[in-house]
Design a protein around this motif. Structure first.
Motif, PDB file in Angstrom:
ATOM      1  N   GLY A 124     -11.661  12.568  13.427  1.00 53.46           N
ATOM      2  CA  GLY A 124     -10.519  11.772  12.934  1.00 53.46           C
ATOM      3  C   GLY A 124     -11.074  10.393  12.577  1.00 53.46           C
ATOM      4  N   ILE A 125     -10.177   9.687  12.135  1.00 52.30           N
ATOM      5  CA  ILE A 125     -10.709   8.260  11.493  1.00 52.30           C
ATOM      6  C   ILE A 125      -9.901   7.411  12.379  1.00 52.30           C
ATOM      7  N   LYS A 126     -10.967   6.642  13.171  1.00 49.17           N
ATOM      8  CA  LYS A 126     -10.400   5.579  13.982  1.00 49.17           C
ATOM      9  C   LYS A 126      -9.642   4.330  13.452  1.00 49.17           C
ATOM     10  N   ALA A 127      -8.925   3.712  14.275  1.00 53.09           N
ATOM     11  CA  ALA A 127      -8.399   2.464  13.824  1.00 53.09           C
ATOM     12  C   ALA A 127      -9.203   1.428  13.221  1.00 53.09           C
ATOM     13  N   GLY A 128      -9.080   1.001  11.840  1.00 49.90           N
ATOM     14  CA  GLY A 128      -9.962  -0.036  11.204  1.00 49.90           C
ATOM     15  C   GLY A 128     -11.198   0.524  10.833  1.00 49.90           C
ATOM     16  N   GLN A 129     -11.347   1.830  10.860  1.00 50.28           N
ATOM     17  CA  GLN A 129     -12.773   2.608  10.005  1.00 50.28           C
ATOM     18  C   GLN A 129     -12.389   3.354   9.015  1.00 50.28           C
ATOM     19  N   ALA A 130     -13.376   3.971   8.531  1.00 54.19           N
ATOM     20  CA  ALA A 130     -13.104   4.955   7.103  1.00 54.19           C
ATOM     21  C   ALA A 130     -13.862   5.862   7.100  1.00 54.19           C
ATOM     22  N   PHE A 131     -13.570   6.852   6.450  1.00 54.91           N
ATOM     23  CA  PHE A 131     -14.261   8.437   6.432  1.00 54.91           C
ATOM     24  C   PHE A 131     -14.285   8.608   4.904  1.00 54.91           C
ATOM     25  N   THR A 132     -15.287   9.583   4.393  1.00 57.01           N
ATOM     26  CA  THR A 132     -15.443   9.766   3.172  1.00 57.01           C
ATOM     27  C   THR A 132     -15.434  11.380   2.891  1.00 57.01           C
ATOM     28  N   TYR A 133     -14.285  11.789   2.323  1.00 58.25           N
ATOM     29  CA  TYR A 133     -14.284  13.318   2.374  1.00 58.25           C
ATOM     30  C   TYR A 133     -14.832  13.814   0.953  1.00 58.25           C
ATOM     31  N   GLU A 134     -15.833  14.817   0.944  1.00 57.72           N
ATOM     32  CA  GLU A 134     -16.589  15.199  -0.042  1.00 57.72           C
ATOM     33  C   GLU A 134     -16.582  16.498  -0.162  1.00 57.72           C
ATOM     34  N   PHE A 135     -15.935  17.309  -1.303  1.00 57.67           N
ATOM     35  CA  PHE A 135     -15.955  18.574  -1.524  1.00 57.67           C
ATOM     36  C   PHE A 135     -15.974  18.972  -2.857  1.00 57.67           C
TER      37      PHE A 135
END
Length: 598
Positions: A124-135
């Protein structure tokens, strides 16, 4: 003027006739403004190899009211993401909320770590954080994206995905419009769920009345006594209804009148997505036939129809060719007929299509309890063509309410419809109120609410894949999975166990071929979605079964699909009615190499 008496049903139906009669909204979603009179600019579309998305708070305005929403890039619905088959994409997602969030790319074939289900495929993407999906983008067609965390999907966190094919598109068209259907309530979804747990039919304002009985409408007194003994309600078709929901096209209600333009004679492609939290819709364009060319993003052999039902999370692409210089109404009607939304297809801005009178709400029948051909309505229609002849309600059975129906214990004044012999794998308990004694394949039948209309209605049997099915192997095994519930107590599950009670996944070996049988032991349709895969819906068209990622299982019905387990990893498998999923109708599917599975 004399006073006009209103009961609850008359009130809600009057609102539905005028699509609620709401005033023009003062704040409309940014991307959905295309074609709306007085609002300039096309809908927001983003594309490319690097895309930035921000999850955060937003405001939604409907019917002169404003409410809090969860949006993407400041809007709800979020922007249309347009991709190209064969490209690679990186989607950098920032969560500005004070709670965890996620984005699931619904229908996209991605590595399981990129699927976006918190706690299953990634943290999951925690509060205030970021995540990059790549596909890599492995397909083309119409899809969508939404949150898979908490109730954010119901609060507006969704948007459309359009993927253009690498080669020529087999469907010829001159213009296209994305049609994103949704339901919206100013009541928080957690509060909706609380009310349903307190009273299963809380939002059902269309119950049968004494005046109906006295007027000879609908069910007879004996039929109603029988339903009462079973502690069931034949009007209990949708959990959350137009009594609280506003139904939307691209974020617009009827009064806001989203308008899609055309030039008479053009072939117009409508990419129709049901992004609702809890509503299945019946879709039609009065006076304009629709040619279905894709289902769930997958090309099908063109089939012309006048109306179809779109389950939650399904997508249909249709081609229409309006020839007249006039406005046509795009009508999406909730299956329980508690409300509808009208958009307009027109050659010029400012034109408004008429809003039809909402049709009589349907009643469930004994067939919806899984009792085979039983039809308590006194007749009905099936299939894509004309009406089927009426059948005796229950041949050989006493329907007076005082007899004993096979497999049902009438002692104590109520029916026991939990014969364990029909489903030995189901864990019986307070969460299982009924087991379907005679579930049947209903994929060739007209769906709920469309049994009696006098025009063509699409069924799953009408869908044939455009390309031959790739895997011609006979399934090596079968799995039965029961959709179970206690609707009165608002408990939902698979095989009598909600997800919090059963953490054992459903295991598959990589590339094995399995037939999965979904048996609906409840009296509501369930749109069942498998992440990371397409499956062949078994409809009697061998070699050209439609490829689907979501299938709507009719009440008391049985649906079979053949799955080639080609996606390694852990995948969510659930009912896409959000409150059903949140209440336990959710499992995890694992796909492993044989040596790993051992």
């Amino acid at each position: 003027m004399p006073a006009i008496p209103f009961d609850r049903r008359t009130l809600i139906r009057s609102a539905a006739w005028g699509c609620g009669g709401f005033a023009l909204s003062s704040a409309l979603p940014a991307w959905a403004r295309s074609g709306t009179p007085g609002l300039a600019g096309p809908m927001a579309t983003i594309s490319g190899e690097d895309i930035a998305l921000s999850i955060g708070h937003a405001m939604i305005g409907i019917g002169g009211r404003e409410g809090h929403a969860v949006g993407i890039n400041g809007a709800t619905p979020g922007p249309v993401i347009r991709l190209k088959e064969g490209q690679r994409v990186r989607l950098a997602v920032t969560n500005t909320l004070a709670e965890e969030s996620s984005i699931h790319w619904h229908g996209l074939l991605v590595p399981f770590q990129m699927d976006g289900v918190a706690g299953v495929s990634f943290p999951g993407i925690k509060a205030g954080q970021a995540f990059t999906y790549e596909f890599p983008v492995r397909q083309s067609g119409t899809y969508w994206y939404h949150s898979h965390s908490g109730m954010q999907e119901a609060m507006g966190m969704y948007g459309a995905i359009v993927i253009d094919p690498a080669g020529p598109d087999p469907a010829r068209y001159d213009r296209e419009h994305v049609i994103l259907l949704a339901d919206w309530s100013f009541t928080h979804p957690h509060e909706l769920l609380r009310k349903l747990k307190a009273q299963g039919g809380y939002f059902n304002m269309q119950k049968q009345t004494l005046s109906d009985l006295l007027a000879g409408k609908e069910q007879s007194a004996s039929e109603r006594r029988m339903w009462a003994k079973m502690r069931m309600d034949p009007t209990d078709i949708s959990d959350v209804t137009g009594s609280t929901y506003h139904y939307l096209v691209n974020g617009h209600d009827c009064t806001a009148n989203w308008t899609g333009l055309f030039t008479p004679g053009e072939r117009v492609r409508l990419r129709i997505i049901n992004a609702s939290a809890m509503t299945n819709f019946n879709v039609r364009i009065p006076g304009l036939p629709m040619t279905v060319v894709a289902a769930d993003g997958q090309n099908v052999q063109p089939v012309e129809t006048d109306e179809f039902q779109i389950g939650i999370a399904e997508t249909y692409d249709v081609i229409v060719q309006p020839s007249a210089d006039m406005a046509y109404g795009f009508i999406a009607e909730a299956i329980d007929r508690s409300g509808q939304v009208r958009a307009t297809l027109a050659p010029r801005l400012g034109m408004v299509a008429p809003i039809p009178v909402i049709r009589e709400r349907p009643l469930l029948t004994m067939k919806d309890m899984g009792m085979g051909e039983v039809d308590m309505s006194g007749g009905g229609h099936s299939g894509h063509g004309a009406a089927a002849p009426a059948a005796d309600p229950m041949p050989g059975m006493d329907m007076s309410g005082s007899g004993d129906m096979s497999g049902m214990d009438m002692s104590g004044g109520s029916m026991n419809m939990r014969d364990p012999s029909v489903a030995p794998q189901v864990k019986l308990g307070p969460g299982v109120a009924t087991l379907s004694p005679m579930p049947m394949d209903r994929t060739g039948e007209r769906p709920t609410g469309l049994e009696k209309v006098d025009h063509r209605v699409l069924t799953y049997h009408d869908l044939r894949s455009l390309a031959p099915n790739a895997d011609t192997r006979t399934p090596s095994r079968e799995i039965d999975l029961h959709l179970t519930a206690n609707m009165e107590r608002y408990m939902w599950s698979f095989d009598g166990e909600k997800f919090s009670e059963n953490t054992e996944p459903i295991p598959f070996r990589h590339m094995e071929r399995v037939r999965v049988n979904l048996i609906n032991d409840t009296m509501m349709p369930h749109p069942i979605h498998l992440h990371g895969h397409f499956f062949e819906l078994v409809t009697g068209n061998p070699g050209h079964h439609p490829m689907k990622h979501t299938v709507n299982v009719l009440p008391g019905g049985k649906v079979s699909f053949d799955l080639t387990a080609d996606g390694l990893g852990d995948w969510a498998f659930h009912c896409h009615m959000l409150l059903h999923m949140m209440s336990g109708m959710f499992r995890v599917v694992t796909v492993r190499h044989e040596e790993d599975a051992a």
